[in-house]
Write a protein that holds these residues in place. Structure first.
Motif, PDB file in Angstrom:
ATOM      1  N   PRO A 113      56.085 -16.453  53.238  1.00 53.82           N
ATOM      2  CA  PRO A 113      56.398 -15.887  51.936  1.00 53.82           C
ATOM      3  C   PRO A 113      57.779 -16.248  51.383  1.00 53.82           C
ATOM      4  O   PRO A 113      58.184 -15.698  50.358  1.00 53.82           O
ATOM      5  CB  PRO A 113      56.283 -14.380  52.178  1.00 53.82           C
ATOM      6  N   LYS A 114      58.506 -17.158  52.028  1.00 55.98           N
ATOM      7  CA  LYS A 114      59.777 -17.601  51.446  1.00 55.98           C
ATOM      8  C   LYS A 114      59.476 -18.340  50.140  1.00 55.98           C
ATOM      9  O   LYS A 114      58.444 -18.980  50.000  1.00 55.98           O
ATOM     10  CB  LYS A 114      60.533 -18.482  52.419  1.00 55.98           C
ATOM     11  N   PRO A 115      60.373 -18.308  49.175  1.00 60.68           N
ATOM     12  CA  PRO A 115      60.066 -18.821  47.838  1.00 60.68           C
ATOM     13  C   PRO A 115      60.390 -20.294  47.593  1.00 60.68           C
ATOM     14  O   PRO A 115      60.097 -20.811  46.526  1.00 60.68           O
ATOM     15  CB  PRO A 115      60.949 -17.949  46.946  1.00 60.68           C
ATOM     16  N   GLY A 116      60.972 -20.981  48.559  1.00 60.32           N
ATOM     17  CA  GLY A 116      61.483 -22.328  48.306  1.00 60.32           C
ATOM     18  C   GLY A 116      60.484 -23.321  47.757  1.00 60.32           C
ATOM     19  O   GLY A 116      60.799 -24.097  46.845  1.00 60.32           O
ATOM     20  N   MET A 117      59.282 -23.332  48.288  1.00 61.34           N
ATOM     21  CA  MET A 117      58.276 -24.292  47.842  1.00 61.34           C
ATOM     22  C   MET A 117      57.938 -24.074  46.366  1.00 61.34           C
ATOM     23  O   MET A 117      57.846 -25.028  45.586  1.00 61.34           O
ATOM     24  CB  MET A 117      57.018 -24.166  48.708  1.00 61.34           C
ATOM     25  N   GLU A 146      50.519 -14.244  52.600  1.00 61.99           N
ATOM     26  CA  GLU A 146      51.871 -14.812  52.499  1.00 61.99           C
ATOM     27  C   GLU A 146      52.190 -15.234  51.070  1.00 61.99           C
ATOM     28  O   GLU A 146      53.286 -14.984  50.569  1.00 61.99           O
ATOM     29  CB  GLU A 146      52.029 -16.017  53.447  1.00 61.99           C
ATOM     30  N   ALA A 147      51.244 -15.870  50.403  1.00 64.02           N
ATOM     31  CA  ALA A 147      51.468 -16.311  49.022  1.00 64.02           C
ATOM     32  C   ALA A 147      51.560 -15.117  48.087  1.00 64.02           C
ATOM     33  O   ALA A 147      52.419 -15.083  47.194  1.00 64.02           O
ATOM     34  CB  ALA A 147      50.355 -17.255  48.575  1.00 64.02           C
ATOM     35  N   LEU A 148      50.708 -14.129  48.288  1.00 63.35           N
ATOM     36  CA  LEU A 148      50.752 -12.932  47.443  1.00 63.35           C
ATOM     37  C   LEU A 148      52.051 -12.164  47.663  1.00 63.35           C
ATOM     38  O   LEU A 148      52.623 -11.619  46.724  1.00 63.35           O
ATOM     39  CB  LEU A 148      49.524 -12.059  47.701  1.00 63.35           C
ATOM     40  N   GLN A 149      52.559 -12.168  48.907  1.00 58.56           N
ATOM     41  CA  GLN A 149      53.844 -11.529  49.193  1.00 58.56           C
ATOM     42  C   GLN A 149      54.976 -12.276  48.504  1.00 58.56           C
ATOM     43  O   GLN A 149      55.888 -11.661  47.946  1.00 58.56           O
ATOM     44  CB  GLN A 149      54.097 -11.478  50.706  1.00 58.56           C
ATOM     45  N   ALA A 150      54.939 -13.618  48.523  1.00 57.43           N
ATOM     46  CA  ALA A 150      55.963 -14.418  47.841  1.00 57.43           C
ATOM     47  C   ALA A 150      55.987 -14.084  46.355  1.00 57.43           C
ATOM     48  O   ALA A 150      57.059 -13.930  45.764  1.00 57.43           O
ATOM     49  CB  ALA A 150      55.713 -15.915  48.057  1.00 57.43           C
ATOM     50  N   ASP A 157      53.716 -12.064  38.366  1.00 60.58           N
ATOM     51  CA  ASP A 157      52.383 -11.493  38.270  1.00 60.58           C
ATOM     52  C   ASP A 157      51.488 -12.305  39.198  1.00 60.58           C
ATOM     53  O   ASP A 157      51.654 -13.528  39.332  1.00 60.58           O
ATOM     54  CB  ASP A 157      51.859 -11.572  36.843  1.00 60.58           C
ATOM     55  N   HIS A 158      50.538 -11.650  39.848  1.00 58.96           N
ATOM     56  CA  HIS A 158      49.672 -12.373  40.772  1.00 58.96           C
ATOM     57  C   HIS A 158      48.285 -11.745  40.822  1.00 58.96           C
ATOM     58  O   HIS A 158      48.107 -10.566  40.547  1.00 58.96           O
ATOM     59  CB  HIS A 158      50.289 -12.439  42.168  1.00 58.96           C
ATOM     60  N   LEU A 159      47.334 -12.599  41.142  1.00 58.32           N
ATOM     61  CA  LEU A 159      45.934 -12.199  41.264  1.00 58.32           C
ATOM     62  C   LEU A 159      45.363 -12.774  42.543  1.00 58.32           C
ATOM     63  O   LEU A 159      45.752 -13.872  42.966  1.00 58.32           O
ATOM     64  CB  LEU A 159      45.099 -12.753  40.111  1.00 58.32           C
ATOM     65  N   HIS A 160      44.401 -12.075  43.103  1.00 65.72           N
ATOM     66  CA  HIS A 160      43.660 -12.631  44.227  1.00 65.72           C
ATOM     67  C   HIS A 160      42.796 -13.776  43.685  1.00 65.72           C
ATOM     68  O   HIS A 160      42.205 -13.667  42.607  1.00 65.72           O
ATOM     69  CB  HIS A 160      42.794 -11.559  44.880  1.00 65.72           C
ATOM     70  N   GLY A 161      42.741 -14.867  44.408  1.00 67.13           N
ATOM     71  CA  GLY A 161      42.043 -16.067  43.954  1.00 67.13           C
ATOM     72  C   GLY A 161      40.580 -15.861  43.618  1.00 67.13           C
ATOM     73  O   GLY A 161      40.063 -16.458  42.666  1.00 67.13           O
ATOM     74  N   ASP A 162      39.880 -15.021  44.380  1.00 61.42           N
ATOM     75  CA  ASP A 162      38.460 -14.786  44.103  1.00 61.42           C
ATOM     76  C   ASP A 162      38.267 -14.135  42.736  1.00 61.42           C
ATOM     77  O   ASP A 162      37.394 -14.526  41.969  1.00 61.42           O
ATOM     78  CB  ASP A 162      37.832 -13.915  45.191  1.00 61.42           C
TER      79      ASP A 162
END
Length: 170
Positions: A113-117, A146-150, A157-162
């Motif tokens: 979940p680190k944000p660097g990428m 991990e991505a949702l935590q990042a 804002d974030h959504l689950h991919g499904d």
């Protein structure tokens, strides 16, 4: 200089754009065995049609563990990009893994979940396109915790991919 403000979509490649072995019901054999979700391609088309940019991201820890090589990881990302009709403005990956034997392969600032990428990818697109991507206009779509935590840590804002693939998260 007036720099345009544009929405940015960060989309996880595994499980959101590309089918995983669980989705396929069989082992994945390499870049030419990639299948993408048609509904994900449609969602990307809608985002891009509305004037947004899109970045595909992936954790490729198998590189650090010796399960695959960097060239195969990159070829996989470019194959996904081609299969989604080149709708991704940029693809980026983290080749590190915390269990790698070499310290420079085990520790990084890009493994979620680190944000660097995510930050580096957005910066790359910004330099190329001469645009700004404010956080309030960004969306991250992913399946991995991990991505949702990042996204949460960055205030994205974030959504689950499904949900995103199925109905755009509405």
């Amino acid at each position: 200089m007036n720099v345009p403000t544009v929405p940015m979509l960060f989309v996880e490649i595994e499980g959101v754009l590309r089918k995983t072995p669980d989705d396929l019901g069989r082992p994945w054999k390499g870049p030419f065995d990639i299948e993408v979700f048609p509904d994900a391609v449609e969602r990307l088309r809608l985002w891009k049609g509305a004037g947004g940019r899109a970045i595909g991201f992936s954790q490729q820890g198998g590189v650090a563990l010796g399960e695959t090589d960097e060239q195969t990881a990159v070829r996989t990302l470019w194959t996904v990009r081609e299969r989604v009709a080149n709708l991704l403005d940029h693809v980026v990956h983290c080749p590190h893994h915390p269990e790698a034997a070499m310290p420079d392969h085990a520790r990084c600032w890009c493994r979620l979940p680190k944000p660097g990428m995510l930050i580096a990818a957005q910066h790359e697109v910004s330099l190329r396109q001469q645009e700004r991507y404010p956080l309030w206009m960004a969306l991250l779509v992913a399946r991995s915790p991990e991505a949702l935590q990042a996204a949460s840590d960055l205030g994205l804002d974030h959504l689950h991919g499904d949900a995103w693939r199925r109905d755009g998260g509405q």
